[in-house]
Design a protein around this motif. Structure first.
Motif, PDB file in Angstrom:
ATOM      1  N   GLY A  98      35.188  47.538  45.194  1.00 59.78           N
ATOM      2  CA  GLY A  98      34.763  47.152  46.538  1.00 59.78           C
ATOM      3  C   GLY A  98      34.973  48.292  47.497  1.00 59.78           C
ATOM      4  N   ARG A  99      35.725  48.046  48.538  1.00 58.79           N
ATOM      5  CA  ARG A  99      36.049  49.093  49.520  1.00 58.79           C
ATOM      6  C   ARG A  99      37.528  49.425  49.460  1.00 58.79           C
ATOM      7  NH1 ARG A  99      32.488  47.774  54.884  1.00 58.79           N
ATOM      8  NH2 ARG A  99      30.483  47.990  53.850  1.00 58.79           N
ATOM      9  N   GLY A 100      38.048  49.508  48.248  1.00 60.05           N
ATOM     10  CA  GLY A 100      39.455  49.866  48.074  1.00 60.05           C
ATOM     11  C   GLY A 100      40.326  48.686  47.706  1.00 60.05           C
ATOM     12  N   TYR A 101      39.751  47.687  47.082  1.00 58.82           N
ATOM     13  CA  TYR A 101      40.492  46.481  46.720  1.00 58.82           C
ATOM     14  C   TYR A 101      41.015  46.555  45.297  1.00 58.82           C
ATOM     15  CZ  TYR A 101      37.989  44.685  50.782  1.00 58.82           C
ATOM     16  OH  TYR A 101      37.480  44.507  52.029  1.00 58.82           O
ATOM     17  N   SER A 102      41.557  45.438  44.831  1.00 56.22           N
ATOM     18  CA  SER A 102      41.908  45.315  43.425  1.00 56.22           C
ATOM     19  C   SER A 102      41.151  44.119  42.855  1.00 56.22           C
ATOM     20  CB  SER A 102      43.418  45.133  43.231  1.00 56.22           C
ATOM     21  OG  SER A 102      43.851  43.921  43.784  1.00 56.22           O
ATOM     22  N   LEU A 103      40.775  44.215  41.601  1.00 56.70           N
ATOM     23  CA  LEU A 103      40.058  43.151  40.900  1.00 56.70           C
ATOM     24  C   LEU A 103      41.014  42.536  39.900  1.00 56.70           C
ATOM     25  CD1 LEU A 103      37.436  41.638  40.085  1.00 56.70           C
ATOM     26  CD2 LEU A 103      37.051  43.487  38.449  1.00 56.70           C
ATOM     27  N   GLN A 104      41.162  41.229  39.962  1.00 59.49           N
ATOM     28  CA  GLN A 104      42.032  40.505  39.041  1.00 59.49           C
ATOM     29  C   GLN A 104      41.182  39.545  38.221  1.00 59.49           C
ATOM     30  OE1 GLN A 104      44.460  38.758  42.039  1.00 59.49           O
ATOM     31  NE2 GLN A 104      45.756  40.546  42.252  1.00 59.49           N
ATOM     32  N   VAL A 105      41.430  39.508  36.913  1.00 62.47           N
ATOM     33  CA  VAL A 105      40.706  38.617  36.014  1.00 62.47           C
ATOM     34  C   VAL A 105      41.722  37.677  35.372  1.00 62.47           C
ATOM     35  CG1 VAL A 105      39.206  38.482  33.986  1.00 62.47           C
ATOM     36  CG2 VAL A 105      38.982  40.405  35.566  1.00 62.47           C
ATOM     37  N   TYR A 106      41.406  36.399  35.388  1.00 58.01           N
ATOM     38  CA  TYR A 106      42.279  35.368  34.829  1.00 58.01           C
ATOM     39  C   TYR A 106      41.530  34.605  33.752  1.00 58.01           C
ATOM     40  CZ  TYR A 106      44.970  36.180  39.074  1.00 58.01           C
ATOM     41  OH  TYR A 106      45.701  36.757  40.073  1.00 58.01           O
ATOM     42  N   VAL A 107      42.263  34.070  32.767  1.00 57.49           N
ATOM     43  CA  VAL A 107      41.657  33.265  31.706  1.00 57.49           C
ATOM     44  C   VAL A 107      42.249  31.859  31.739  1.00 57.49           C
ATOM     45  CG1 VAL A 107      41.063  35.183  30.191  1.00 57.49           C
ATOM     46  CG2 VAL A 107      43.307  34.140  30.012  1.00 57.49           C
ATOM     47  N   CYS A 108      41.460  30.908  31.282  1.00 59.97           N
ATOM     48  CA  CYS A 108      41.860  29.507  31.234  1.00 59.97           C
ATOM     49  C   CYS A 108      43.002  29.332  30.237  1.00 59.97           C
ATOM     50  CB  CYS A 108      40.664  28.646  30.838  1.00 59.97           C
ATOM     51  SG  CYS A 108      41.044  26.890  30.687  1.00 59.97           S
ATOM     52  N   GLU A 109      44.014  28.561  30.622  1.00 61.92           N
ATOM     53  CA  GLU A 109      45.135  28.297  29.722  1.00 61.92           C
ATOM     54  C   GLU A 109      44.772  27.282  28.649  1.00 61.92           C
ATOM     55  OE1 GLU A 109      48.244  27.138  32.436  1.00 61.92           O
ATOM     56  OE2 GLU A 109      48.928  29.205  32.625  1.00 61.92           O
TER      57      GLU A 109
END
Length: 76
Positions: free
Chosen positions: A53-64
Motif C-alpha cells: 500500500g502506502r507503507g503498511y503491513s499485510l497480514q494473512v490469517y487462516v481459518c482454525e
C-alpha cells in the motif's frame, strides 16, 4: 477476526511489512546498520524495497476450523 465462510476464529499465517523497523526513530535498528544509508531515505530499514500500500503491513490469517476456507487478509 473470523473466517468469512464459517465464522470460526482465525490464526496468523504471514505478515509482510513495508519496513524492517521505524527508520525515523531508529527504535530498534541493528547495530550493524548504524550510519548505513541504504537505497532509501529510511536507510536499511527499507532495503528490501517492498511497499505494501502506502507503507503498511499485510497480514494473512487462516481459518482454525479448515484450511480449505479462503484466507482472511488485513492491511494496516
Amino acid at each position: 477476526m473470523a473466517c468469512a465462510e464459517c465464522g470460526a476464529g482465525v490464526r496468523p499465517l504471514l505478515t509482510i511489512d513495508s519496513t524492517e523497523w521505524d527508520g525515523g526513530s531508529g527504535s530498534w535498528a541493528p547495530v550493524e546498520d548504524a550510519g548505513h544509508t541504504g537505497y532509501h531515505f529510511l536507510g536499511p530499514a527499507l532495503d528490501t524495497q517492498i511497499t505494501i500500500g502506502r507503507g503498511y503491513s499485510l497480514q494473512v490469517y487462516v481459518c482454525e476450523a479448515s484450511y480449505d476456507h479462503p484466507p482472511v487478509q488485513n492491511m494496516q
